[in-house]
Scaffold this active site. Structure first.
Site, short mmCIF file in Angstrom:
data_model
loop_
_atom_site.label_atom_id
_atom_site.label_comp_id
_atom_site.label_asym_id
_atom_site.label_seq_id
_atom_site.Cartn_x
_atom_site.Cartn_y
_atom_site.Cartn_z
N ASP A 16 1.91 6.69 -13.67
CA ASP A 16 2.37 7.36 -14.88
C ASP A 16 3.12 8.63 -14.48
O ASP A 16 3.36 8.87 -13.29
CB ASP A 16 1.19 7.66 -15.82
CG ASP A 16 0.13 8.55 -15.19
OD1 ASP A 16 0.40 9.25 -14.18
OD2 ASP A 16 -1.01 8.55 -15.70
N GLN A 17 3.45 9.46 -15.44
CA GLN A 17 4.23 10.66 -15.17
C GLN A 17 3.49 11.65 -14.26
O GLN A 17 4.11 12.46 -13.59
CB GLN A 17 4.61 11.34 -16.49
CG GLN A 17 5.65 12.41 -16.33
CD GLN A 17 6.14 12.93 -17.68
OE1 GLN A 17 5.55 12.65 -18.71
NE2 GLN A 17 7.22 13.68 -17.65
#
Length: 141
Positions: A16-17
């Site tokens: 994810d980020q």
């Protein structure tokens, strides 16, 4: 009990980020580990499928303990948790590069005829595979 070990590099697309591995990717890594275990025992899914047999997942249980992150390698440990001749249960542990346990889990499978989806008897259809699983499954202490 035989344990297969597989190392996988965490790819950016799996995170994810925050650079933490998205939870569904652990299932893919378990499949990689399961395939490696089967190959280490001298077999492969492709051969089974060519003979008209499939092995669908019937149950999954995953427990997440710590994150794996982008830039690390993870190690997947896979073993035969249980085997009945029709049903298979595989066990998994996934560790990050620091050796910290990230995931424990199991997946259950059944072998079925590809045309009818009816369960098959592995001992009759694949006697060598049956023997390898009997000899390498987890034994209760």
């Amino acid at each position: 009990m035989f344990i297969a070990n597989t190392e996988v590099a965490v790819r950016y697309a799996e995170t994810d980020q925050m650079g933490v591995v998205y939870h569904a990717n652990y299932l893919v890594w378990c499949e990689i580990g399961r395939t490696k275990l089967i190959e280490d025992l001298g077999f492969n899914y492709a051969m089974m499928e060519k003979m008209g047999v499939l092995s669908p997942v019937t149950s999954l249980e995953m427990k997440y303990h710590a994150p794996a992150k982008y830039g690390e390698n993870v190690t997947i440990e896979t073993w035969i948790e249980a085997y009945t001749g029709v049903r298979f249960s595989y066990g998994y542990k996934i560790f990050n590069q620091k050796g910290i346990l990230c995931l424990t889990g199991t997946s259950e499978h059944v072998c079925v005829d590809a045309d009818t989806f009816k369960p098959i008897n592995v001992k009759k259809r694949f006697p060598d595979w049956h023997e390898a699983y009997e000899n390498n499954k987890k034994t209760e202490v």
